[in-house]
Design a protein around this motif. Structure first.
Motif: not given
Length: 573
Positions: A69, A242-243, A246, A249, A298, A301, A442, A447, A449, A470
Motif C-alpha cells: 500500500r 467504504a469510501c 478505499s 487502501s 485501491q 479495484a 461514483c 468507485h 466498493p 454507495w
C-alpha cells in the motif's frame, strides 16, 4: 536552443517519455496491475449513431495485496458552523467524531492527516504523521470542536486544504493526496468558483440536512465522490466507511494508460475515449495515440474505459491484436516507485465473454450519461414525475439496443437495472436527488466498493455493487426488511411520511431571505426573521405530530404531505 520535432512534442503532450529519457523500471510480478484490451470487431452495426466506430474496452485491475500500500496524505475539512436548516441531526457533532475516529484508525504511521475546521480557520493546520501519538492528538483536536458560528466558509477551507497539499516537498508529493469534506453544503459561493482539480474532494453530507446539489458540484469538479454520512438509523453509513477504506487502501498512484495504433492505414484513427470524469487525451497530430489518467487505484479495484476507433477496415480485424498496443504506468510500493507493464489485446466477437464485457460497459457509460443529463435539466427545480418518466423511458430504450440485449443475456446489467428502478421510485416519492447525485459521482469515477455477501443470499452478478453500498439513503428502510434498499411501495409508511414532511418544511425554512452582515440589518429586521423561523419550526413540529397521530389512529389521508404542509403553513399567514 534546439527545436523539438513534432513527435517529441506530441509525446510530451500525452505524458509519454521521449527517447532521450532513461527507461523506467519494468516489473512483471503477479502483484502488479493487470491490463487487457478487448476489440469488439463486429460492433460497427450495433448502434446506428456509432456506425463507423469500433469499440475497444480497456480494462485495468489492481492487485489485492495490501502489503504494498502507498502512504497517503489526507486533509479533513470539517464544517462545524450552524446550519440554516432545521433538519441537522441532534447528534451531529457525535456523528462527526465517530466519522473522524474511523478515518484516524484507518491511517498508519506512514500516513499523515491535517484537520481544518470551518468557520474558524487557523493558520497552524499542518499534516501530522498518524503514529500512535499523532492519532491521539488528531482525535483530541476533533473532540475539542464545537458547533459555532453561521458563516459558511467551505470554499476558503477547501482552498486552504489544497494549499497544504501543494506545499509539500517533491518527495512528499509521491504520496497520494486526498481531501475529505463533511458539511451541509450551504456555502453558495462554491458553485460560482472554479475548484482546484488537483486533489479529489470526497464530500459527505448529513442525511436530510445538506445541499446535495452543491456537494455534488464539489465532488464532480474535483473527480471526487459524494454520499450521505449517516444512515436512516443515524449510524455511520456503509457508503462513508467504504469510501474511507478505499482511500486507505491505495496500491497504485498516478496510474496512466496508453493506447496506440501502429498500422499503416491512414484512415484508421481514435475518435473518442469514454472515461467519465477522468481525464483522457487523443493526440492532435495523427490521432493514433491516446492516454487515460486513471489516478489512484485501491487494492482489488477495477476500471474500464471505451476507446472508439474510426475507419478500421474489415481486413484489419484479425490483425488488431498486433496493431494495437496498450500499457500502463503507475507508482507503487512504500516509496512510490515508478512501474510499467504492457497489456494484452484480445479480439472479441459476439458470443464470447470479451464481447459481453464490451457491451456491458457501453451500456453502463450510456446510463451514466442519461442520469447526468437529467440532473443537469431537473436538479435545480426539483426532480419531478416527468424526470422519473424520462429516465425510465430512456433506460428501457437503452436495454432494447443490441448492446443492451447482449449484456442483459449475460446477466451483466442486472444490478444496474435494479438501481435504475430504485432511482425512478425515489424520484417519484420526491426524495431522489441524493440518490442520483451519489450514484452519478461514483459511477463517473467507477468507485464501486465490493458488496459484502449476506448469509443465505445468492451471489449477485459481478458487474455492479448494491446501490446501498454507495449510501443511497434518501428513503428510509422499513423495519424488519433486509435493509438493502428493497422497500415495499404498496403503502405509504409512517417513516416515509415523516421524511417527506420534514423535507418540505426544510425547503420552506431555507426560503427565508438571509440577513447579510454587509447590509447592516437593524434589530427589528433580525428579530422579525427569528420570529418567522420559530413560527415555521412550530408549524413543522405540529404537522409531523398530527401526521403520525392520524396514521396511528388508522386515518388515511388522501392528501400528499406537501399539500398538508402547505395547509399548515397558511395558518401562519
Amino acid at each position: 536552443m534546439p527545436v523539438q520535432d513534432t513527435a517529441t512534442e506530441n509525446a510530451a503532450q500525452l505524458g509519454e517519455p521521449s527517447n532521450s529519457q532513461s527507461p523506467m523500471r519494468t516489473t512483471t510480478a503477479e502483484n502488479t496491475l493487470q491490463l487487457t484490451a478487448y476489440a469488439k470487431v463486429d460492433a460497427t452495426r450495433a448502434w446506428p449513431e456509432w456506425r463507423a466506430n469500433l469499440p475497444v474496452l480497456v480494462h485495468v485491475v489492481a492487485p489485492q495485496d495490501m502489503l504494498d500500500r502507498i502512504p497517503i496524505d489526507v486533509v479533513a475539512v470539517l464544517d462545524v458552523g450552524y446550519s440554516h436548516g432545521a433538519l441537522a441531526p441532534a447528534n451531529r457533532m457525535c456523528l462527526l467524531n465517530r466519522a473522524m475516529d474511523f478515518v484516524i484508525r484507518k491511517l498508519n504511521s506512514q500516513d499523515r492527516l491535517a484537520i481544518i475546521a470551518t468557520p474558524k480557520i487557523g493558520e497552524e493546520e499542518t499534516l501530522m504523521a498518524m503514529t500512535s501519538d499523532g492519532q491521539r492528538k488528531a482525535m483530541s483536536r476533533v473532540k475539542a470542536l464545537a458547533a459555532s458560528g453561521d458563516n459558511k466558509l467551505v470554499l476558503k477551507a477547501l482552498t486552504k486544504a489544497g494549499a497544504i497539499l501543494d506545499g509539500r516537498t517533491e518527495e512528499e508529493k509521491k504520496k497520494e493526496g486526498f481531501i475529505i469534506l463533511i458539511s451541509d453544503g450551504e456555502d453558495s459561493s462554491i458553485c460560482l468558483e472554479t475548484l482546484n482539480p488537483m486533489y479529489p474532494v470526497h464530500a459527505f453530507g448529513f442525511r436530510d440536512a445538506h445541499n446535495a446539489g452543491q456537494m455534488h458540484h464539489i465532488a464532480k469538479s474535483t473527480s471526487g465522490t459524494y454520499c450521505v454520512i449517516n444512515d436512516e438509523h443515524d449510524q455511520i453509513s456503509e457508503a462513508y466507511t467504504a469510501c474511507i477504506v478505499s482511500i486507505a487502501s491505495v496500491v497504485a498512484a498516478r496510474t496512466k494508460i496508453y493506447i496506440s495504433y501502429t498500422g499503416r492505414e491512414a484512415t484508421t484513427t481514435f475518435s473518442d475515449i469514454k472515461s467519465g470524469t477522468l481525464k483522457s487525451l487523443i493526440d492532435n497530430v495523427d490521432r493514433k495515440r491516446g492516454s487515460i489518467n486513471v489516478g489512484a487505484l485501491q487494492a482489488g479495484a477495477a476500471r474500464s474505459f471505451i476507446v472508439y476507433m474510426h475507419g478500421v477496415e474489415e481486413k484489419e480485424h484479425d490483425e488488431l491484436a498486433k496493431l494495437l498496443s496498450v500499457r500502463v504506468e503507475s507508482y507503487a510500493g512504500l516509496r512510490a516507485e515508478e512501474r510499467e507493464k504492457a497489456g494484452e489485446v484480445v479480439i472479441a466477437r459476439k458470443g464470447v465473454d470479451g464481447s459481453r464485457k464490451v457491451a456491458a460497459e457501453i451500456v453502463r457509460i450510456k446510463a451514466v450519461e442519461i442520469v447526468g443529463g437529467i440532473l443537469d435539466r431537473y436538479s435545480r427545480n426539483g426532480l419531478t414525475g416527468a424526470a422519473a418518466d424520462e429516465l425510465w423511458e430512456k433506460w428501457i430504450k437503452l436495454k432494447s439496443t443490441e448492446y443492451g440485449r447482449e449484456a442483459s443475456d449475460a446477466c451483466l446489467t442486472a444490478r444496474l437495472d435494479a438501481e435504475m428502478e430504485e432511482m425512478v421510485a425515489t424520484m417519484r416519492q420526491g426524495s431522489g436527488l441524493s440518490y442520483m447525485v451519489s450514484w452519478h459521482t461514483c459511477q463517473s469515477l467507477q468507485h464501486l466498493p465490493p458488496q459484502p455477501e449476506a448469509k443465505g443470499k445468492a451471489k449477485a452478478p459481478p458487474s455492479m455493487p448494491d446501490a446501498s453500498a454507495w449510501g443511497v439513503l434518501d428513503a428510509p428502510v422499513i423495519a424488519g426488511s433486509c435493509g438493502r434498499g428493497k422497500r415495499k411501495r404498496e403503502h405509504y409508511t409512517e417513516m416515509e411520511m415523516i421524511e417527506r414532511r420534514m423535507a418540505y418544511w426544510s425547503t420552506v425554512l431555507c426560503g427565508l431571505p438571509p440577513v447579510h452582515k454587509g447590509d447592516c440589518p437593524g434589530h427589528a429586521a433580525m428579530l422579525s426573521q427569528e420570529v418567522s423561523r420559530k413560527s415555521i419550526l412550530q408549524a413543522m413540529y405540529k404537522d409531523v405530530f398530527l401526521a403520525v397521530a392520524m396514521n396511528t389512529s388508522g386515518s388515511k389521508s388522501t392528501e400528499c404531505p406537501c399539500c398538508l404542509g402547505a395547509a399548515n403553513k397558511r395558518h401562519l399567514d
